[in-house]
Design a protein around this motif. Structure first.
Motif, mmCIF file in Angstrom:
data_model
loop_
_atom_site.group_PDB
_atom_site.id
_atom_site.type_symbol
_atom_site.label_atom_id
_atom_site.label_comp_id
_atom_site.label_asym_id
_atom_site.label_seq_id
_atom_site.Cartn_x
_atom_site.Cartn_y
_atom_site.Cartn_z
ATOM 1 N N GLY A 1 0.767 -1.218 0.097
ATOM 2 C CA GLY A 1 -0.044 0.032 -0.097
ATOM 3 C C GLY A 1 0.889 1.271 -0.008
ATOM 4 O O GLY A 1 1.810 1.244 0.663
ATOM 5 N N THR A 2 0.644 2.173 -0.926
ATOM 6 C CA THR A 2 1.365 3.420 -0.734
ATOM 7 C C THR A 2 0.572 4.669 -0.745
ATOM 8 O O THR A 2 -0.745 4.807 -1.192
ATOM 9 N N ILE A 3 1.005 5.781 -0.218
ATOM 10 C CA ILE A 3 0.577 7.303 -0.278
ATOM 11 C C ILE A 3 1.538 8.006 -0.847
ATOM 12 O O ILE A 3 2.715 8.015 -0.234
ATOM 13 N N TYR A 4 1.326 8.690 -1.860
ATOM 14 C CA TYR A 4 2.175 9.282 -2.700
ATOM 15 C C TYR A 4 2.553 10.815 -2.056
ATOM 16 O O TYR A 4 1.789 11.755 -1.677
ATOM 17 N N GLU A 5 3.995 11.056 -2.184
ATOM 18 C CA GLU A 5 4.222 12.437 -1.721
ATOM 19 C C GLU A 5 4.853 13.108 -3.157
ATOM 20 O O GLU A 5 6.066 12.499 -3.462
ATOM 21 N N ASP A 6 4.467 14.200 -3.696
ATOM 22 C CA ASP A 6 5.110 14.464 -5.014
ATOM 23 C C ASP A 6 6.380 15.495 -4.585
ATOM 24 O O ASP A 6 6.029 16.731 -4.423
ATOM 25 N N LEU A 7 7.475 15.171 -4.818
ATOM 26 C CA LEU A 7 8.699 15.772 -4.382
ATOM 27 C C LEU A 7 8.878 16.847 -5.553
ATOM 28 O O LEU A 7 9.391 17.950 -5.056
ATOM 29 N N THR A 8 8.768 16.469 -6.615
ATOM 30 C CA THR A 8 8.965 17.345 -7.825
ATOM 31 C C THR A 8 8.013 18.784 -7.426
ATOM 32 O O THR A 8 8.592 19.870 -7.841
ATOM 33 N N ALA A 9 6.751 18.461 -7.247
ATOM 34 C CA ALA A 9 5.851 19.568 -6.982
ATOM 35 C C ALA A 9 6.323 20.393 -5.757
ATOM 36 O O ALA A 9 6.332 21.633 -5.735
ATOM 37 N N THR A 10 7.044 19.869 -4.587
ATOM 38 C CA THR A 10 7.335 20.276 -3.517
ATOM 39 C C THR A 10 8.774 21.515 -3.847
ATOM 40 O O THR A 10 8.576 22.579 -3.546
ATOM 41 N N GLY A 11 9.441 20.811 -4.828
ATOM 42 C CA GLY A 11 10.490 21.821 -5.285
ATOM 43 C C GLY A 11 10.221 22.846 -6.006
ATOM 44 O O GLY A 11 10.772 24.034 -5.631
ATOM 45 N N GLU A 12 9.244 22.556 -6.830
ATOM 46 C CA GLU A 12 8.675 23.734 -7.771
ATOM 47 C C GLU A 12 8.139 24.784 -6.589
ATOM 48 O O GLU A 12 8.433 26.033 -6.909
ATOM 49 N N HIS A 13 7.342 24.422 -5.796
ATOM 50 C CA HIS A 13 6.855 25.477 -4.782
ATOM 51 C C HIS A 13 7.934 26.268 -3.826
ATOM 52 O O HIS A 13 7.661 27.188 -4.061
ATOM 53 N N MET A 14 8.699 25.217 -3.521
ATOM 54 C CA MET A 14 10.089 26.129 -2.679
ATOM 55 C C MET A 14 10.638 27.058 -3.618
ATOM 56 O O MET A 14 10.839 28.149 -3.179
ATOM 57 N N GLY A 15 10.782 26.678 -4.832
ATOM 58 C CA GLY A 15 11.690 27.854 -5.942
ATOM 59 C C GLY A 15 10.742 28.967 -6.022
ATOM 60 O O GLY A 15 11.167 30.065 -5.825
ATOM 61 N N ARG A 16 9.352 28.917 -6.363
ATOM 62 C CA ARG A 16 8.573 29.960 -6.440
ATOM 63 C C ARG A 16 8.508 30.851 -5.184
ATOM 64 O O ARG A 16 8.367 31.842 -5.134
ATOM 65 N N ILE A 17 8.463 30.154 -4.225
ATOM 66 C CA ILE A 17 8.180 30.828 -2.930
ATOM 67 C C ILE A 17 9.439 31.731 -2.437
ATOM 68 O O ILE A 17 9.471 32.929 -1.996
ATOM 69 N N LEU A 18 10.573 31.016 -2.854
ATOM 70 C CA LEU A 18 11.897 31.632 -2.653
ATOM 71 C C LEU A 18 12.139 32.892 -3.451
ATOM 72 O O LEU A 18 12.663 34.061 -2.997
ATOM 73 N N LEU A 19 11.546 32.803 -4.463
ATOM 74 C CA LEU A 19 11.612 34.033 -5.635
ATOM 75 C C LEU A 19 11.049 35.095 -5.072
ATOM 76 O O LEU A 19 11.343 36.279 -5.043
ATOM 77 N N ARG A 20 9.915 34.779 -4.537
ATOM 78 C CA ARG A 20 8.992 35.642 -3.956
ATOM 79 C C ARG A 20 9.631 36.573 -2.774
ATOM 80 O O ARG A 20 9.580 37.750 -2.435
ATOM 81 N N ARG A 21 10.262 35.600 -1.946
ATOM 82 C CA ARG A 21 10.915 36.100 -0.739
ATOM 83 C C ARG A 21 12.036 37.240 -1.273
ATOM 84 O O ARG A 21 12.237 38.250 -0.532
ATOM 85 N N ILE A 22 12.661 36.790 -1.979
ATOM 86 C CA ILE A 22 13.666 37.390 -2.390
ATOM 87 C C ILE A 22 13.417 38.767 -3.038
ATOM 88 O O ILE A 22 13.874 39.838 -2.938
ATOM 89 N N ALA A 23 12.093 38.643 -3.774
ATOM 90 C CA ALA A 23 11.553 39.739 -4.067
ATOM 91 C C ALA A 23 10.972 40.655 -3.211
ATOM 92 O O ALA A 23 10.761 42.004 -3.522
ATOM 93 N N GLY A 24 11.134 40.330 -1.966
ATOM 94 C CA GLY A 24 10.823 41.240 -0.736
ATOM 95 C C GLY A 24 9.505 40.842 -0.077
ATOM 96 O O GLY A 24 9.139 41.522 0.938
ATOM 97 N N SER A 25 8.695 40.073 -0.321
ATOM 98 C CA SER A 25 7.485 39.411 -0.034
ATOM 99 C C SER A 25 7.825 39.135 1.472
ATOM 100 O O SER A 25 8.708 38.449 1.825
ATOM 101 N N THR A 26 6.845 39.561 2.373
ATOM 102 C CA THR A 26 6.652 39.263 3.707
ATOM 103 C C THR A 26 5.599 38.509 4.058
ATOM 104 O O THR A 26 5.044 38.274 5.302
ATOM 105 N N GLU A 27 4.514 38.353 3.079
ATOM 106 C CA GLU A 27 3.504 37.864 3.599
ATOM 107 C C GLU A 27 3.316 36.422 3.506
ATOM 108 O O GLU A 27 3.482 35.493 2.498
#
Lengths: 356, 356
Positions: free
Chosen positions: B307-333
């Motif tokens: 039995g398996t339950i899936y964790e999508d690590l590529t999606a995780t990476g993509e989200h992290m990348g996008r969030i980091l760019l936002r952070r660098i751009a100055g967001s604090t939300e």
DNA sequence: CGATCCATTTAAAACGTTTTCATCATACGA
DNA sequence: TCGTATGATGAAAACGTTTTAAATGGATCG
């Protein structure tokens, strides 16, 4: 000793507009010239020992570290070694092992390691062009060479220092570290034959890579020498997902007679082969055996035992690192830039290599 | 429009002492000032459209690419995102998957990705200090947070942009992407219970990591709610070598009664559990079942089905990348800097997250 | 017609190093 | 006492950008 006329600012604390201490900060504090400070930190012979110590102490106190960008701009050197990392290489830690080895070789040198992942669909050659054009690194390491590898050609033409994991068949020699896959395959095949297996199958690396050719060559050599039946499963390879390999095996041998011995180029591959064969009602150690190349501990969990021949990827990485440093330092002696590692075989001694 | 007095050199070909064309080269060719060329290439609004085009054309013709070191020195920006990579993360491509995702997020931006392997015995915190002191990157991504993670504290104090894979329990909020391991463990446990299993065992992540705590919490919650027997195998974990897990299982249940259901935090772990149980003469699907977290295709080769339950690590990476760019751009939300991903469960809908 | 404004373009300073070429005492041999 | 070697330090230029402040030459306006 006495400071000449100089616009001593506050003479204490970080004086940089960005907040970080610079050579100038140290110069102001010590009353020396920027030149002298630079030299003192570089251990230039002309600087008196007292000055050198004083400067080093101040640098330590205020937590100075040189601006890499400025150093790079001035010297043209990056102090960076780049590794080209491809997705499939990560399966079971290929990348990790190699990188750990490289990191070990770089320890204590001014160089540090960056990894350029080569995911997006961009061709491999683009990544290399990018690295050269942007001076991203002083040297490059990559793997999975092809016989006429365009990356090797490009780098050679540009005189850019590099080391490959894997040989090529190009006319111009280049630095490499390689594993003797021919001998690996010969020996793996012979081990199966020694167990009385006479219908052998090979699952090797993806066609086109040098190492896959070597494996195939070794397999054919041993198979012909024993005169036994064989097949090469060329529509699946090491890089195939485990599920695909399993399906392929199952479908292929569901009705038809199966081989009684498999040579597998990798561990996941061996695992998938086992389950595929199990699907066909065939049992490892009974109806068939497997010998696989081992680069991790995965197969140690499998039962019954799969035959393995070990390739030490960390050692490979360490050798590549050392060779690259030599190359960057200017060496063109190929006898110290090329290294062929022999599989660890029970009855042969590992030949001493050119590299330490 | 007309070039004023200017020391036009050869006015053609690369004029750099190192052989590479610079802004100056383009300026000489076009008869413009370096300033203008720089602005034209940066798409500054004040430059006339014809000049802009002409400059771009010349730049293309002579194969100009800006000197990253000079840009870095001047602007203080590196245009680099660093990922901290640890050895164990590579097992079965954790690193690959995440990095592929990050690379995807960075595509089309001026940023590119470097990976800092953290092999040598140096503590993790040193690597981060190194990155900050040497301005190696504009932002940082790393994983396997601890509840009171010193890395997070250090980076927060220094105001250095970062995103973690995993939450912390620190008072100061920080950007993260996390997988809901509590729900994962709850659900995995419930699946076993639904199959009639009543003596459950957990093999989770190494103690000390936030995610391991969440898994344990989820497991306990489900186990208590059903009132069944359980044990937590705390002397082995995900990072253990497969062989060690197998041995541990074999020795433990050779005589003693074994659990009839395992929750495994990873795939190699599940595989090793199966072989260990086989050693004890127990059969998957018959005497016991397993539910494991799936992040690759390895288990698809295993039979009978785990039995398996899936964790999508590529999606995780993509989200992290996008969030980091936002952070660098100055967001604090923080509502657009924090993201909790839910396991893909059959009867729940995936909540829409704050990030696209 | 002089003042003002706009659209372009430019000169020059700066970023933090390294390196080339001087400078300056002091000591030394004659 | 004078040149000169010697050992230590310094001034300034350079690396290739970006950015601040200024200049140029029309066109517009009162």
């Amino acid at each position: 000793m006495a400071a000449r006329s100089k616009p001593v600012s506050s003479a204490t604390g970080p004086a940089n507009s960005r907040g970080k201490p610079t050579l100038r900060t140290i110069a102001d504090i010590t009353g020396l010239a920027v030149t002298t400070v630079s030299r003192a930190l570089a251990n230039a012979p002309q600087i008196s020992i007292e000055t050198r110590n004083r400067v080093r102490q101040v640098a330590l106190d205020i937590g100075y570290s040189p601006d890499r960008a400025a150093q790079r701009l001035k010297t043209g050197r990056t102090n960076v070694i780049a590794v080209l990392l491809e997705p499939h290489e990560e399966i079971l830690g290929y990348g990790t092992s190699v990188m750990a080895g490289i990191a070990k070789a770089l320890q204590g040198t001014p160089y540090h390691l960056i990894v350029m992942p080569n995911f997006l669909n961009s061709a491999n050659i683009d990544a290399i062009n990018y690295i050269i054009r942007n001076s991203m690194a002083d040297g490059l390491i990559f793997s999975r060479t092809e016989p006429l590898d365009p990356r090797v050609m490009l780098l050679s033409e540009n005189g850019f220092p590099f080391v490959t994991h894997g040989r090529t068949e190009l006319a111009t020699a280049h630095p490499f570290v390689d594993y003797d896959n021919f001998t690996f395959a010969c020996e793996a095949t012979r081990q199966l034959i020694a167990k009385g297996r006479r219908r052998l199958a090979l699952i090797s690396g993806p066609a086109g890579y040098t190492f896959a050719g070597h494996i195939q060559h070794g397999f054919m050599t041993a198979v012909r020498e024993a005169g036994c039946a064989y097949e090469i499963l060329s529509d699946i390879d090491l890089d195939s997902p485990a599920g695909a390999i399993r399906d392929r095996i199952r479908r292929r041998y569901a009705e038809k007679d199966s081989p009684d011995g498999f040579i597998c180029g990798g561990e996941v591959c061996a695992l998938a082969t086992i389950t595929g064969m199990t699907d066909c009602g065939l049992t490892l150690g009974l109806e068939y055996d497997i010998v696989a190349k081992q680069t991790s501990q995965l197969l140690s969990a499998i039962q019954p035992r799969v035959g393995t021949i070990y390739e030490d990827l960390t050692a490979t990485g360490e050798h590549m690192g050392r060779i690259l440093l030599r190359r960057i330092a200017g060496s063109t002696e190929f006898n110290e830039l090329q290294l062929l590692l022999k599989p660890d075989l029970p009855f042969e001694t590992q030949p001493v290599s050119a590299a330490d």
